[in-house]
Design a protein around this motif. Structure first.
Motif, short mmCIF file in Angstrom:
data_model
loop_
_atom_site.label_atom_id
_atom_site.label_comp_id
_atom_site.label_asym_id
_atom_site.label_seq_id
_atom_site.Cartn_x
_atom_site.Cartn_y
_atom_site.Cartn_z
N GLY A 319 0.80 -1.21 0.00
CA GLY A 319 0.00 0.00 0.00
C GLY A 319 0.84 1.26 0.00
O GLY A 319 2.02 1.25 -0.38
N PHE A 320 0.24 2.34 0.47
CA PHE A 320 0.85 3.67 0.39
C PHE A 320 2.20 3.73 1.08
O PHE A 320 3.17 4.24 0.52
CB PHE A 320 -0.10 4.70 1.02
N ASN A 321 2.29 3.19 2.27
CA ASN A 321 3.49 3.35 3.08
C ASN A 321 4.40 2.13 3.04
O ASN A 321 5.33 2.01 3.82
CB ASN A 321 3.10 3.65 4.54
N GLY A 322 4.12 1.23 2.13
CA GLY A 322 4.88 -0.02 2.06
C GLY A 322 3.94 -1.19 2.18
O GLY A 322 3.45 -1.73 1.19
N LEU A 323 3.64 -1.58 3.43
CA LEU A 323 2.69 -2.65 3.70
C LEU A 323 1.56 -2.12 4.57
O LEU A 323 1.80 -1.34 5.49
CB LEU A 323 3.37 -3.81 4.41
N GLU A 324 0.34 -2.54 4.28
CA GLU A 324 -0.81 -2.16 5.08
C GLU A 324 -1.48 -3.43 5.60
O GLU A 324 -1.54 -4.44 4.90
CB GLU A 324 -1.82 -1.36 4.25
N GLY A 325 -1.96 -3.37 6.84
CA GLY A 325 -2.62 -4.52 7.43
C GLY A 325 -3.87 -4.13 8.18
O GLY A 325 -3.91 -3.09 8.85
N ARG A 326 -4.90 -4.96 8.06
CA ARG A 326 -6.13 -4.78 8.82
C ARG A 326 -6.56 -6.13 9.39
O ARG A 326 -6.27 -7.19 8.81
CB ARG A 326 -7.26 -4.22 7.94
N GLY A 327 -7.24 -6.07 10.52
CA GLY A 327 -7.73 -7.30 11.13
C GLY A 327 -8.70 -6.98 12.24
O GLY A 327 -8.85 -5.83 12.66
N THR A 328 -9.35 -8.03 12.73
CA THR A 328 -10.34 -7.89 13.80
C THR A 328 -9.98 -8.82 14.95
O THR A 328 -9.66 -9.99 14.73
CB THR A 328 -11.75 -8.25 13.28
#
Length: 355
Positions: A319-328
């Motif tokens: 993503g924009f800054n290198g790596l992007e992560g999302r989770g719950t």
């Protein structure tokens, strides 16, 4: 801070409630100067210029305090004439625009460019930074009714565990002593069912081994931040005429400027004037050369952190800054089912193991 903010704060060392010492200065309904006390342990934390301080003023992030107080408004959309910060916040979090009634944790606020957009959702935002950048954030956002801003460490947050509905951490993890530990520490403060969004620089050949900033930083990070910033501005001023010409090279121009250690945002800010691009160059060239820590991660590693934390609905991507992560963070029922499943899998492996 306001008096009612005591309901959200705990001692970062013991987790016990804090109380406000009797002698404090109140200004326009906010505590400007005072002291927070955890009575059982005797731990004390000063309130300076409206901000509770849970870490020493001088620390490994002093360079960030310097840059964000100089460039307090540089990356705000109103200043740059773009929608870059707002769009990044929306796309990286993937959250709803209306979060009224929810509590959001921001880890590493910097000057507050993303704090502003989190506040606009209507959520109650608890934001902190390890550096004195909190002062720049306070000047821009400090009087918002739905903000609690403190200076603290990601490893010892002054907030209750399992308290927040959502948490985000942008542009920070790689600059901490232990990015994995920092990431896992954030999750401790999420409620079951809470959602997290974060990013980290990517570790690969092109953006790590072949990145000149990693070649020179072992030398530049030893320089006193104030002196390094002066050197950076002189370097950018000297190189700027060349950078303007290099930028015009089709396709690769801006990338070449980054290789020359001139932060070039002309692609991301296509409508920016020369003065704006130069200000961003001062800021991000210093940002490249000054951090004590800069520990990027591979896609596989960053995804593994999410998985080992037991997060569900995991999405890790470039993503924009290198790596992007999302989770719950799983709810109580989901967590129990996952634990049972892991136990059954382990029992099966043990039964099949030859004697």
């Amino acid at each position: 801070m306001r008096l009612d903010h005591l309901n959200y704060l705990v001692c970062p060392k013991t987790g016990r409630p804090l109380e406000l010492n009797e002698r404090y200065v109140l200004e326009k309904g906010r505590v400007k100067q005072g002291e927070l006390l955890e009575r059982d342990s005797g731990s004390r934390y000063p309130i300076v210029n409206f901000i509770p301080r849970f870490v020493p003023q001088e620390n490994y992030a002093s360079n960030f305090g310097l840059q964000w107080n100089i460039h307090a408004r540089t990356q705000y959309d109103e200043t740059s004439g773009s929608s870059l910060s707002g769009e990044r916040y929306e796309k990286e979090t993937g959250w709803e625009p209306d979060l009224r009634g929810e509590k959001v944790l921001e880890v590493g606020s910097g000057s507050g460019r993303f704090t502003k957009h989190a506040l606009e959702t209507g959520a109650f935002v608890c934001s902190f930074d390890y550096s004195s950048a909190v002062e720049a954030n306070y000047r821009s956002n400090g009087t918002r009714e739905n903000l609690l801003l403190v200076q603290a460490s990601v490893y010892e947050m002054p907030f209750k565990r399992g308290f927040f509905d959502k948490a985000f951490c942008f542009g920070v993890l790689q600059y901490t002593p232990d990015p994995r530990k920092s990431f896992l520490a954030i999750l401790e403060h999420l409620k079951p069912g809470g959602r997290v969004a974060s990013d980290i620089y990517v570790k690969n050949i092109g953006r790590w081994l072949l990145q000149p900033k990693y070649w020179v930083r072992p030398f530049t990070r030893k320089i006193v931040p104030q002196e390094l910033y002066k050197a950076v501005t002189r370097y950018v001023d000297f190189m700027w005429p060349l950078a303007r010409m290099v930028r015009k090279i089709p396709v690769i121009g801006p990338t070449l400027n980054w290789k020359l250690l001139i932060a070039d945002y002309s692609k991301l800010l296509p409508d920016a004037d020369d003065a704006t691009l130069k200000e961003w160059a001062y800021l991000d060239t210093f940002d490249m050369l000054s951090p004590l820590y800069d520990k990027p991660a591979t896609l596989r590693t960053f995804r593994r952190w999410h998985e080992e934390a037991g997060l569900i609905d995991v999405d890790v991507h470039y993503g924009f800054n290198g790596l992007e992560g999302r989770g719950t963070k799983p709810g109580m029922k989901t967590a129990k089912l996952a634990a049972t499943s892991r136990k059954r899998s382990m029992d099966s492996v043990i039964r099949k193991k030859p004697i």
